[in-house]
Design a protein around this motif. Structure first.
Motif, PDB file in Angstrom:
ATOM      1  N   GLY A  87      19.925 -68.391  17.603  1.00 33.43           N
ATOM      2  CA  GLY A  87      19.699 -67.748  18.893  1.00 33.43           C
ATOM      3  C   GLY A  87      19.921 -66.245  18.818  1.00 33.43           C
ATOM      4  O   GLY A  87      19.170 -65.460  19.409  1.00 33.43           O
ATOM      5  N   LEU A  88      20.941 -65.830  18.075  1.00 35.06           N
ATOM      6  CA  LEU A  88      21.230 -64.402  17.927  1.00 35.06           C
ATOM      7  C   LEU A  88      20.105 -63.673  17.192  1.00 35.06           C
ATOM      8  O   LEU A  88      19.729 -62.555  17.554  1.00 35.06           O
ATOM      9  N   ALA A  89      19.566 -64.309  16.146  1.00 35.01           N
ATOM     10  CA  ALA A  89      18.482 -63.683  15.379  1.00 35.01           C
ATOM     11  C   ALA A  89      17.253 -63.465  16.248  1.00 35.01           C
ATOM     12  O   ALA A  89      16.629 -62.395  16.211  1.00 35.01           O
ATOM     13  N   MET A  90      16.913 -64.478  17.064  1.00 33.47           N
ATOM     14  CA  MET A  90      15.766 -64.324  17.943  1.00 33.47           C
ATOM     15  C   MET A  90      16.047 -63.285  19.031  1.00 33.47           C
ATOM     16  O   MET A  90      15.174 -62.475  19.369  1.00 33.47           O
ATOM     17  N   ALA A  91      17.264 -63.305  19.555  1.00 34.50           N
ATOM     18  CA  ALA A  91      17.628 -62.339  20.591  1.00 34.50           C
ATOM     19  C   ALA A  91      17.533 -60.909  20.057  1.00 34.50           C
ATOM     20  O   ALA A  91      17.073 -59.998  20.757  1.00 34.50           O
ATOM     21  N   LEU A  92      17.949 -60.706  18.802  1.00 33.17           N
ATOM     22  CA  LEU A  92      17.867 -59.376  18.197  1.00 33.17           C
ATOM     23  C   LEU A  92      16.416 -58.939  18.044  1.00 33.17           C
ATOM     24  O   LEU A  92      16.067 -57.782  18.329  1.00 33.17           O
ATOM     25  N   GLY A  93      15.562 -59.853  17.586  1.00 31.75           N
ATOM     26  CA  GLY A  93      14.146 -59.529  17.463  1.00 31.75           C
ATOM     27  C   GLY A  93      13.524 -59.188  18.810  1.00 31.75           C
ATOM     28  O   GLY A  93      12.759 -58.228  18.938  1.00 31.75           O
ATOM     29  N   THR A  94      13.877 -59.959  19.831  1.00 29.28           N
ATOM     30  CA  THR A  94      13.377 -59.687  21.177  1.00 29.28           C
ATOM     31  C   THR A  94      13.892 -58.344  21.681  1.00 29.28           C
ATOM     32  O   THR A  94      13.172 -57.583  22.333  1.00 29.28           O
ATOM     33  N   PHE A  95      15.169 -58.057  21.375  1.00 29.07           N
ATOM     34  CA  PHE A  95      15.769 -56.800  21.830  1.00 29.07           C
ATOM     35  C   PHE A  95      15.052 -55.587  21.248  1.00 29.07           C
ATOM     36  O   PHE A  95      14.811 -54.603  21.944  1.00 29.07           O
ATOM     37  N   LEU A  96      14.706 -55.660  19.948  1.00 24.16           N
ATOM     38  CA  LEU A  96      13.999 -54.545  19.331  1.00 24.16           C
ATOM     39  C   LEU A  96      12.559 -54.478  19.820  1.00 24.16           C
ATOM     40  O   LEU A  96      11.982 -53.399  19.916  1.00 24.16           O
ATOM     41  N   GLY A  97      11.977 -55.659  20.143  1.00 19.23           N
ATOM     42  CA  GLY A  97      10.690 -55.689  20.834  1.00 19.23           C
ATOM     43  C   GLY A  97       9.476 -55.432  19.952  1.00 19.23           C
ATOM     44  O   GLY A  97       9.515 -54.655  19.010  1.00 19.23           O
ATOM     45  N   GLY A  98       8.396 -56.147  20.249  1.00 24.11           N
ATOM     46  CA  GLY A  98       7.118 -55.920  19.573  1.00 24.11           C
ATOM     47  C   GLY A  98       6.177 -55.278  20.570  1.00 24.11           C
ATOM     48  O   GLY A  98       5.404 -55.957  21.241  1.00 24.11           O
ATOM     49  N   TRP A  99       6.243 -53.939  20.668  1.00 23.37           N
ATOM     50  CA  TRP A  99       5.606 -53.265  21.799  1.00 23.37           C
ATOM     51  C   TRP A  99       4.091 -53.320  21.754  1.00 23.37           C
ATOM     52  O   TRP A  99       3.429 -53.261  22.794  1.00 23.37           O
TER      53      TRP A  99
END
Length: 393
Positions: free
Chosen positions: A284-296
C-alpha cells in the motif's frame, strides 16, 4: 536464493510504485479536471485512501494473482522476476508517454510470458473447454436480450439509426450478464478467464453505472440553480474521490501483495499462501508513493482529452467507477482501474450526447488496453528465454 528473494520483493514494490504513478490518473483526474482540488491536494487524498483500501477489503485479489494464473509449482523465483520486469517496463513507458493502461494486465501478461518460457503453455491455469462454451452461450444470450431491448427503445423513440442502439444494447447486455452469472454462481468465472473477460466488462460496467447516475442527476436536478449544484457537487466529489481511491488501492495494491507472497512461498519462507500484514502495508505504501509523485501526463489525458467534466460529472464518474471496483474486488478479480474509470468518464460524457466524448482519444486508449497483455507476455517470454539460454551456455 537470498539475493533473488530481495530482488523479487524490490521489483514487486517497484511495480506497485509505477502502478500508482500511472493509475494516479484514475483517482485524481476528475477532481483535477473539475478544479475541486489542486493537483497536489488531489494526490495527497488519493495516496492516503489508496493506502487504506487494502486494509478494508480482503486479500482475495492477491490470491488470484499469486495462485490463479500460473500453476503454483511453476511460480518459481525466476518466473516471477521476469514477469515483474516486463510489467514494470511497460507501465513506466506508458506513464512517460501519457497513456493510461492497466498495470494489473501488464503483470498478468508478464507472468504468462515468463511461465510459458519456463514450462510451456501447460504452466498456465487455462479454463476448461466446457466453462468457455457456457460463458460464450450466456454472453451471446445477454447480448441478444440487450440488443433487442435497446433496439426497441430506439424504435419507440423513432431514432433514424437503430444499429448503434442495438450494438450498444448488445454490449451492455453481455457486460451485465457475466457479473450476474458470477454472483449467482451459475458458472465459475475466475482466474485468467475472469481477467480476460473483464477487460471488456469492467469499462462497460463503469460506463453503464456512470451514465445512469449522470442521467438521473440531470433529470432530477435540471431545474436547480447551477451555482448551487456546482457548490454541492464540489463537496460531494471529495467523498466520491475518496471512495474511488479506496477501491483503486484495494484492487491494484493487491497485485504486489500476491507476487510478494508467491515469492515467499517459492523461497520456502511461507508454507501456505496467506498474505502477511507487513506485505499489505508495504504494498500500500509503494502504491501511495507512486500516486503521490503522480503521472501528470496520464492525468492530462484522463482529465481533459476524453471529455470536458463538470463537478456533478466528476462525482458520477468516481461513484460509478468505485461501485464497479468494489464489486470486482469482492469476487477476487484483478481488473484494470484504468478501464473502470475510463468507462465511467465516457459514460458521464455520453449522458450529454454522443459528440461530448472524444472517441478518437478513446480508440487510442482502448488499443493500448488490447496490446498490454500480448506485449508484456512476449517481452517476458523473450527475456526469460535469453536468460535461460545464456545460463545453459
Amino acid at each position: 536464493m537470498e539475493p533473488l528473494l530481495i530482488a523479487g520483493i524490490v521489483l514487486a514494490l517497484l511495480f506497485n510504485f509505477v502502478n500508482g504513478l500511472n493509475d494516479a490518473a484514475n483517482s485524481i483526474a476528475t477532481v483535477v479536471a473539475t478544479r475541486v482540488l489542486t493537483p497536489f491536494q488531489a494526490v495527497l487524498l488519493a495516496a492516503f485512501f489508496n493506502m487504506v483500501g487494502p486494509l478494508i477489503f480482503t486479500t482475495v485479489v492477491a490470491k488470484t494473482i499469486g495462485k490463479g494464473i500460473v500453476s503454483p509449482e511453476f511460480m518459481t523465483m525466476e518466473v516471477i522476476l521476469f514477469g515483474l520486469l516486463s510489467a514494470v517496463l511497460w507501465v513506466f513507458l506508458s506513464s512517460y508517454y501519457g497513456i493510461p493502461i492497466s498495470a494489473s494486465h501488464a503483470l498478468v501478461g508478464g507472468l504468462i510470458g515468463s511461465a510459458v518460457a519456463f514450462a510451456g503453455v501447460g504452466a498456465i491455469l487455462w479454463p476448461s473447454t466446457g466453462t468457455v462454451i457456457f460463458l460464450v452461450f450466456y454472453a451471446l444470450l445477454g447480448a441478444l436480450i440487450g440488443g433487442l431491448i435497446l433496439g426497441l427503445l430506439g424504435y419507440l423513440k423513432e431514432e433514424e439509426h437503430l444499429l448503434p442502439f442495438i450494438g450498444l444494447g448488445a454490449l451492455c447486455g453481455m457486460a451485465l450478464t457475466i457479473p450476474f452469472i458470477t454472483i449467482a454462481r451459475i458458472l465459475p468465472v475466475s482466474g485468467i478467464l475472469a481477467i480476460l473477460i473483464f477487460i471488456v466488462v469492467s469499462p462497460v460496467l463503469g460506463l453503464i453505472a456512470a451514465f445512469l447516475i449522470g442521467s438521473a442527476v440531470i433529470r432530477f436536478l435540471r431545474h436547480r440553480n447551477s451555482r448551487t449544484m456546482n457548490y454541492l457537487f464540489r463537496k460531494l466529489q471529495l467523498l466520491s474521490a475518496a471512495f474511488y481511491s479506496i477501491g483503486h488501492g484495494s484492487n491494484d495494491a493487491q497485485n504486489a501483495m500476491g507476487v510478494i507472497t508467491a515469492i515467499l512461498v517459492a523461497a520456502g519462507l511461507l508454507t501456505d499462501f496467506v498474505v502477511p500484514i507487513w506485505v499489505i502495508i508495504v504494498s500500500g505504501l509503494a502504491m501511495a508513493l507512486g500516486t503521490f509523485l503522480g503521472g501528470w501526463r496520464v492525468v492530462e489525458t484522463m482529465a481533459t482529452k476524453i471529455t470536458k467534466l463538470r463537478p456533478y460529472q466528476g462525482f458520477c464518474a468516481e461513484t460509478g467507477g468505485g461501485v464497479v471496483l468494489a464489486f470486482v474486488t469482492a469476487f477476487g478479480i484483478p481488473v484494470s482501474t484504468t478501464h473502470a474509470i475510463s468507462g465511467s468518464i465516457m459514460g458521464v460524457g455520453a449522458s450529454r450526447g454522443y459528440s461530448a466524448v472524444q472517441w478518437g482519444v478513446v480508440r487510442r486508449i482502448v488499443a493500448a488496453w488490447i496490446l498490454t497483455i500480448p506485449l508484456t507476455a512476449v517481452f517476458a517470454y523473450g527475456t526469460f528465454f535469453v536468460f535461460s539460454t545464456l545460463l545453459a551456455g
